[in-house]
Design an enzyme around this catalytic site. Structure first.
Site, mmCIF file in Angstrom:
data_model
loop_
_atom_site.group_PDB
_atom_site.id
_atom_site.type_symbol
_atom_site.label_atom_id
_atom_site.label_comp_id
_atom_site.label_asym_id
_atom_site.label_seq_id
_atom_site.Cartn_x
_atom_site.Cartn_y
_atom_site.Cartn_z
ATOM 1 C CG ASN A 1 -1.732 1.240 1.374
ATOM 2 O OD1 ASN A 1 -1.716 2.094 0.499
ATOM 3 N ND2 ASN A 1 -2.432 1.356 2.486
ATOM 4 N N GLY B 1 -15.553 1.534 -6.143
ATOM 5 C CA GLY B 1 -16.977 1.709 -6.375
ATOM 6 C C GLY B 1 -17.717 0.540 -6.967
ATOM 7 N N GLY C 1 -14.687 -3.045 -1.743
ATOM 8 C CA GLY C 1 -14.470 -2.450 -0.431
ATOM 9 C C GLY C 1 -15.751 -1.897 0.133
ATOM 10 C CB CYS D 1 -2.410 5.000 2.798
ATOM 11 S SG CYS D 1 -3.578 5.539 4.066
HETATM 12 C C1 FMN Z 1 -12.726 2.495 5.565
HETATM 13 C C2 FMN Z 1 -11.674 2.196 4.556
HETATM 14 C C3 FMN Z 1 -10.411 1.815 4.963
HETATM 15 C C4 FMN Z 1 -9.403 1.518 4.048
HETATM 16 N N1 FMN Z 1 -8.170 1.126 4.474
HETATM 17 C C5 FMN Z 1 -7.209 0.777 3.564
HETATM 18 C C6 FMN Z 1 -5.955 0.284 3.972
HETATM 19 O O1 FMN Z 1 -5.654 0.130 5.154
HETATM 20 N N2 FMN Z 1 -5.049 -0.050 3.003
HETATM 21 C C7 FMN Z 1 -5.327 0.073 1.661
HETATM 22 O O2 FMN Z 1 -4.489 -0.278 0.834
HETATM 23 N N3 FMN Z 1 -6.514 0.528 1.246
HETATM 24 C C8 FMN Z 1 -7.469 0.879 2.154
HETATM 25 N N4 FMN Z 1 -8.692 1.343 1.710
HETATM 26 C C9 FMN Z 1 -8.951 1.453 0.267
HETATM 27 C C10 FMN Z 1 -9.762 0.257 -0.256
HETATM 28 O O3 FMN Z 1 -9.062 -0.942 -0.086
HETATM 29 C C11 FMN Z 1 -10.133 0.452 -1.729
HETATM 30 O O4 FMN Z 1 -8.946 0.457 -2.512
HETATM 31 C C12 FMN Z 1 -10.871 1.744 -1.993
HETATM 32 O O5 FMN Z 1 -11.798 1.999 -0.957
HETATM 33 C C13 FMN Z 1 -11.634 1.759 -3.330
HETATM 34 O O6 FMN Z 1 -12.537 0.685 -3.457
HETATM 35 P P1 FMN Z 1 -14.091 0.707 -2.987
HETATM 36 O O7 FMN Z 1 -14.729 1.890 -3.632
HETATM 37 O O8 FMN Z 1 -14.627 -0.619 -3.446
HETATM 38 O O9 FMN Z 1 -14.088 0.836 -1.508
HETATM 39 C C14 FMN Z 1 -9.688 1.642 2.645
HETATM 40 C C15 FMN Z 1 -10.969 2.045 2.235
HETATM 41 C C16 FMN Z 1 -11.951 2.323 3.157
HETATM 42 C C17 FMN Z 1 -13.300 2.741 2.673
#
Ligand code: FMN
Ligand code: FAD
Ligand code: FAD
Ligand code: FMN
Ligand code: FES
Ligand code: FES
Lengths: 275, 320, 320, 275
Positions: free
Chosen positions: B131, B248, B269, B134
């Site tokens: 990652n 998304g 996610g 972030c």
């Molecule tokens: C509450 C939350 C916490 C997250 N924590 C991390 C994390 O610790 N490490 C990481 O690589 N991505 C993290 N993400 C990013 C997600 O893994 C993902 O890449 C991103 O939210 C886009 O996908 P989505 O729209 O399906 O959520 C986090 C996302 C959310 C919403």
């Protein structure tokens, strides 16, 4: 507080009854074979808006019988608006029951339950459980105005002593409900509270001055609601039994641990919060 | 609908996933949190919450805000640090019925390499995601994925520590994501996760304060889907390694868009916060879609979006 | 609510707007299209559709896709070219009861300077916006706003042609928008429009074709609001010239977020497609908000978001 | 076609009646003092979803009386779903009437109106106008299945000759409605068509072979709906009277101009389209 989450699952419920308790305050009865059975006082569920267009919304479990549970909510945003359009016969999926409820294991004999606004939704189950166990229960119920003191009679019928306060003085005392609690002649031996954060802080304060312990059901913005995202945290003393599994050394001058409101809570001991 | 089996398995380097659905890092805990609501044996894998060298309490609260068709988060990498994590957490992953992928975050190249090496030594972990994107940590975190040279260096350093499949997670908050993707590939990444959250902010107009304790946060959910999809499409044209598309995705139709744009697998996610049944629905829906079209494997649709279609009416005038 | 008048006027360089609401370029035609639905004398101004040196038929169709809480567009700068525009269109702007701001797009520095000079010569035009950030043209268009040096050059060239207030419209599709904003300021911009659309894509999973004739498009609407708000916040801390904040504003609360983040005025684009009454509602709502707080001018809240609030519980561990 | 937009404004209407003509097909009567009076055959309105959460949606004006207009729509996405939840007494704001309708100035005597799916919503007003002017009107009405041939009786009552086709043969001919038109023994002297694009293309084709002119009411994705964004365009011969004001020189080998479906249309002469 003991983990009660083993019976959680997604319940596909049917709306069995619907009542608008006040303008913008809706009670939905859910026909759900074992949601009610599984629920413990202070637990909540995540209601999944049928349109699928928004995150699930955390709601307390208001009533819980064999095959009927209910939710009671204030329409205040997009998701509660959508839930308010549900009618009898519609389907509502909910994950739950979730979280750890009130700890009634100390068997308190004289309990004050302080509820404000939507917090009333988490007050009925502990009230009923305590009354069933023979305790005296006083409900300190606060709202903006008389019409929003919803379903108060239900608590009286259940055997609670009612004390009310409204912001505009239209029912009960004019002012904050915690002011009423503070003036109580005979002090309760425990306080349970659910409502907006400023009210909870005031309750914590009164309880500290009374020298009694208070359990607070916190409201936080949730994402997952099940402990998966660490988004809903609140700082806790590292010594709390509810502190999550996390290194305890006092590094960087910090002696707090962030606990998840949805998983370790939503109910916490007031004297273990570091907010 | 026929009952003919279709093949939903995919490869990320040497890693085989039975289903092409990974639960996004930070959204799914270690899987156990969601086990009451979903059959974990029917998801491809879980990317664990990112872990760092030292323990981190994470960001001040509030950490979440709901926004139109999305949410902002600023968790700030709350985690117990690699030592504690290896001692207390990793062993519990062994009995999960799906692939477990570690996620590593850090603040220096040395951090990444160190944590990566320690984590990769554990058999409970099938692969490692870096990652480097972030957006919710004070300074360095995202900088890596925003700079092609830093990306190359951090990926190279991590690569040297392990033979496990290495997934590098990219940021959408850049001018040219394809250039960064190429650096990650050249430095030894086996796959790319595209994308992490988009930087954003919200303000409470009653208190005049930011609605996140960290001031800024990362936007996720359906709101960013078009942005993420384009990132996948652009990265797919720039690299040859597989892509885990995410941002998304909440329905089978959304998932299909990402496969067609060039993703070999997808990440889910925020959709789990809408409805924990979504990952299983997507797997069912993908199988049905393939069957309806007499396709045998999800791999047959990867990158197949037809962008060659021309239009006779385009007209640019006489530009210089 | 008291009837005391509040001052909603704002300055963008030497330009005074009676209301701080500009209708976004490309979304509002020349105002006449919306005149049946709104009282144009109660909006601050209209940024006209971007005009180029040569006529352009624009992009192939489809040009629009609705997405969650937003939309993608790829119009491709359809316009009749500056000659035809000056001859046929500009004179009709004279009787509009609000400020009319021209918008200039181009494919070379010379293009921008040429069109800017011709447009600025007309008294019907109160100010000029440089659209150096359109994501929907084949190659060059957006490149200017994605490169600090090109930004400086194109703004400098346009500046030399006119004394009219010059607004430079920035792109969110960059790693560091603050750096680009500084270049635009240093090269002579009087104000900045922050932001144009975010690049995105959508695919039709039935036909496997992109849903836009241009393949990629620009995302607008509430979906991008958190992204746009952060861009305004970051730019506001980097420059001293006023900002026109835009991206997903659809209510008075959204508008207030942008003022608090540092915008002196706001742009309203996609919200007009939701409900053409929104611009007037926002103006009414801003006045009511100020009155409630005993504030006299909208200028008193610009940039007042309180980001200094610290949290005692932040804890970073021992990072190196 | 002549500009008819002068009377457009935002009408705040009240739902006066509501009927589910078939599963997922909703007819909403709108009480609106002058929307009906202003509307001309082929015009549309932009209905503003009350939640304010999505763009306004283009819908044909189905009926238009003194103080009642109506809309008829197929629930196919988020916005039509929201509109389908409206009940009698609810408010619905609409901008309109918009666009240029059918050009009936040539006073055609024998007209075929071809309608497919939701296109039926734009078919009633021209049918009524033509019949009132003494013309013969045949309605060629196509749908997936019998149940979706909604409100056909209404057209018969108005005096139309009905010809139907369904994809599954459950009513009328099995197949495309344009196949029926093609087989007409006595050819009409004009065709009006509203429906999905493939149907419109087929209609244009038949009309060309018949040697008669056709007017097509196009469906495109709209943003503004009032001509402000140039998002809904369709290529037209530069010579068309409906071509927007744009330089006409044949530059870059192009002899087309993009016209806005919402402003110059939605009705175009088939032989002037270059799609
Ligand atoms: C509450 C939350 C916490 C997250 N924590 C991390 C994390 O610790 N490490 C990481 O690589 N991505 C993290 N993400 C990013 C997600 O893994 C993902 O890449 C991103 O939210 C886009 O996908 P989505 O729209 O399906 O959520 C986090 C996302 C959310 C919403
Ligand atoms: C454990 C738990 C149990 C709960 N139980 C109940 C219950 O039983 N009954 C109940 O009614 N509620 C309950 N809540 C609260 C409920 O979950 C929230 O109110 C929820 O956010 C409502 O969702 P919504 O989408 O309708 O509103 P949201 O859109 O989330 O809005 C919620 C609140 O935030 C404010 N808000 C929203 N957007 C903005 C913005 N842009 N700027 C400023 N303020 C904004 C709104 O005014 C509103 O007060 C509970 C919460 C928790 C954590
Ligand atoms: C001038 C005009 C008049 C009209 N009159 C009428 C009328 O009278 N009655 C009527 O019913 N309709 C009418 N329409 C059509 C109507 O405006 C559209 O169907 C509108 O898009 C419906 O909005 P929605 O949000 O409900 O559906 P949308 O979400 O916009 O979906 C519309 C269609 O697109 C498809 N779609 C949506 N999203 C996707 C995706 N991600 N991938 C693939 N396909 C997708 C849906 O399946 C559906 O068929 C008219 C259109 C125009 C231009
Ligand atoms: C259909 C459409 C056309 C646009 N055309 C232009 C344009 O010609 N020039 C320009 O500078 N911006 C253009 N924009 C960008 C808008 O002016 C605005 O900056 C952007 O959409 C973000 O604001 P919003 O979310 O309020 O729409 C266009 C946006 C849309 C939706
Ligand atoms: S809401 Fe995700 S951990 Fe509590
Ligand atoms: S929809 Fe905007 S011009 Fe037609």
């Amino acid at each position: 507080m003991p983990s009660l989450q083993t019976r959680a699952r997604v319940h596909v419920t049917t709306i069995s009854d619907r009542c608008e308790l006040a303008p913008g305050v809706v009670l939905l009865g859910l026909h759900a074979p074992d949601l009610g059975k599984a629920a413990r006082p202070g637990q909540f569920l995540m209601a999944i808006p049928p349109s699928g267009a928004a995150a699930a919304v955390a709601l307390g479990i208001y009533e819980a019988r064999a095959d009927r549970a209910s939710i009671l909510f204030f329409v205040c945003g997009k998701r509660t608006s959508e839930l308010s359009t549900l009618r009898v016969g519609d389907t509502l999926a909910c994950s739950g029951p979730l979280g750890n409820g009130f700890d009634l294991s100390a068997n308190p004999r004289d309990v004050a339950i302080v509820a404000g606004g939507a917090g009333i939704a988490s007050a009925l189950l502990p009230a009923e459980a305590l009354i069933a166990a023979g305790a005296r229960v006083r409900l300190y119920y606060g709202a903006r105005t008389q019409a929003l003191l919803v379903d108060a009679q239900r608590f009286a019928d259940a055997g609670c002593e009612l004390h009310a306060a409204t912001d505009d003085g239209s029912a009960g005392r004019r002012g904050y409900i915690t002011e009423l609690l503070e003036q109580a002649q005979d002090r309760p031996d425990m306080v349970l509270a659910c409502g907006p954060t400023p009210m909870l802080r005031a309750v914590a304060d009164v309880a500290r001055r009374f020298g009694i312990r208070a359990q607070l059901s916190l409201e936080e913005t949730f994402a997952c609601g099940v402990g998966g995202c660490w988004g809903c945290v609140v700082p806790l003393t590292a010594e709390s039994a509810q502190a999550p599994n996390f290194p305890r050394e006092d590094r960087g001058g910090s002696d707090v641990v962030f606990a998840r409101v949805c998983k370790e809570g939503p109910v916490f001991w007031a004297d273990e919060l570091r907010w | 609908m026929g009952q003919e089996t279709v093949d939903l398995s995919v490869q990320l380097g040497s890693l085989t996933l039975a289903y092409p659905t990974l639960m996004g890092s930070g959204c799914y805990g270690s899987g156990q949190e969601f086990a009451p609501f979903v059959d974990l044996s029917r998801i491809g894998g879980i990317v664990l919450k990112s872990v760092t060298r030292q323990p981190r309490l994470g960001n001040p609260t509030p950490r979440l805000v709901h926004t139109p068709s999305g949410m902002l988060n600023a968790i700030g990498l709350q985690n117990p640090g690699i030592d504690f994590y290896l001692e207390h957490d990793v062993a519990t992953f062994a009995d999960r019925p799906c692939t477990m992928i570690g996620s590593v975050a850090g603040f220096s190249i040395d951090d990444y390499a160190y944590v990566c090496e320690r984590l990769a030594a554990r058999r409970e972990i099938a692969a490692v995601e870096l990652n480097i994107s972030c957006p919710n940590v004070a300074s360095e975190g995202e900088t890596f994925a925003c700079d092609p040279r830093l990306t190359a260096r951090v990926v190279g350093a991590a690569r040297a520590t392990t033979d496990k499949p290495l997934i590098v997670k990219l940021s959408p908050n850049v001018t040219d994501i394809a250039a960064i993707a190429r650096q990650a590939q050249d430095a030894g990444a086996d796959a790319l996760a595209v994308v992490n959250t988009v930087r954003g902010m919200a303000i409470d107009v009653q208190t005049w304060q930011p609605r996140l304790g960290n001031v800024t946060g990362g936007l996720s959910g359906p709101a960013i889907r078009p942005i993420a999809l384009l990132a996948v499409y652009e990265v797919a044209r720039a690299v040859t390694i597989p892509i885990v598309g995410q941002g998304g995705i909440e329905s089978v139709s959304d998932a299909l868009e990402f496969f067609l744009a060039g993703a070999s697998a997808i990440g889910i996610g925020t959709a789990n916060f809408i409805d924990p049944r979504i990952p299983e629905r997507i797997v069912d829906g993908l199988a049905a879609y393939l069957r309806q079209r007499n396709l045998h494997s999800i791999r047959e649709i990867v990158g197949r979006a037809n962008v060659g279609f021309a239009n006779a009416h385009q007209y640019e005038g006489d530009e210089d």
